[in-house]
Design an enzyme around this catalytic site. Structure first.
Site, short mmCIF file in Angstrom:
data_model
loop_
_atom_site.label_atom_id
_atom_site.label_comp_id
_atom_site.label_asym_id
_atom_site.label_seq_id
_atom_site.Cartn_x
_atom_site.Cartn_y
_atom_site.Cartn_z
N HIS A 157 0.98 3.87 0.85
CA HIS A 157 -0.10 2.91 1.04
C HIS A 157 -0.11 1.86 -0.08
O HIS A 157 0.08 2.19 -1.25
CB HIS A 157 -1.45 3.61 1.08
CG HIS A 157 -1.69 4.36 2.35
ND1 HIS A 157 -1.44 3.83 3.60
CD2 HIS A 157 -2.18 5.61 2.57
CE1 HIS A 157 -1.77 4.71 4.53
NE2 HIS A 157 -2.21 5.81 3.94
N CYS A 174 2.67 -1.63 3.22
CA CYS A 174 2.05 -2.72 3.97
C CYS A 174 1.93 -3.99 3.13
O CYS A 174 1.84 -3.93 1.90
CB CYS A 174 0.66 -2.30 4.46
SG CYS A 174 0.69 -0.96 5.67
#
Length: 203
Positions: free
Chosen positions: A123, A181
């Site tokens: 993440h 991301c």
């Protein structure tokens, strides 16, 4: 006018309470996430330490194919990023449960020492929040129970979130691919992925 003023004060107080609740919830989530990562790192460190105590074989010196596998959700190793002074647990699998614990290893790709593509994902707002600070030439270290590996970053790129072309065989060359991301500061589901590619150093 007085009634309107009171209503505005009540509405503002209500919004402040909601905002405070959201912030508190976010802090609790962040704390829980960090605790899971720390616990996973401790498990990975113990696993590596136990393997060292058992005089693990140095797979860097053998020409035999490395045959090893792990169970989904296990803490299987450690990713060290010297430039960021970071030490992160590597978890087998990339489901949300795994990514909450640390850096996930795509089970469809190989492990260090197996001479093909290794894909790790994490993440952007937890384990990889500073990934964008890395540069070409920086070193990534992967410590497994069976050996230690070093990789040099050779390329960075930004691709669409649905682009699966970054997952491909690189055999017989061993390439470590790291994904998160992007943009890093995006709120919600980010539309892109930030990709680092690193070649294995054998010396």
């Amino acid at each position: 006018m007085k009634v309107r003023g009171r209503l505005l004060i009540i509405a503002a107080s209500f919004l402040i309470l909601i905002g405070g609740g959201v912030v508190l919830f976010s802090l609790q989530e962040m704390y829980a996430q960090e605790k899971k990562t720390k616990d996973s790192l401790a498990q990975a460190q113990e696993r590596v330490h136990n393997a060292v105590n058992k005089e693990r074989r140095n797979v860097l010196q053998t020409e035999q194919p490395l045959d090893v596998s792990f169970e989904q959700g296990e803490a299987i190793g450690i990713l060290k990023i010297p430039r960021l002074e970071a030490e992160l647990p590597i978890i087998e699998g990339t489901d949300e449960d795994e990514l909450e614990k640390g850096v996930g290893h795509y089970s469809t790709t190989v492990l260090p020492g197996q001479s093909d593509q290794i894909l790790l994902s994490g993440h952007r707002d937890t384990v990889f929040r500073r990934l964008g600070e890395l540069e070409i030439g920086d070193i990534l270290q992967v410590i497994m129970p069976y050996g230690e590996y070093r990789y040099e970053i050779t390329e960075t790129e930004i691709v669409d979130a649905d682009d699966t072309t970054v997952i491909n065989s690189t055999a017989p060359q061993e390439i470590l691919t790291v994904s998160t991301c992007y943009p890093f500061s995006y709120v919600g589901n980010a539309p892109n992925r930030y990709i680092l590619s690193a070649k294995r150093l054998v010396n």
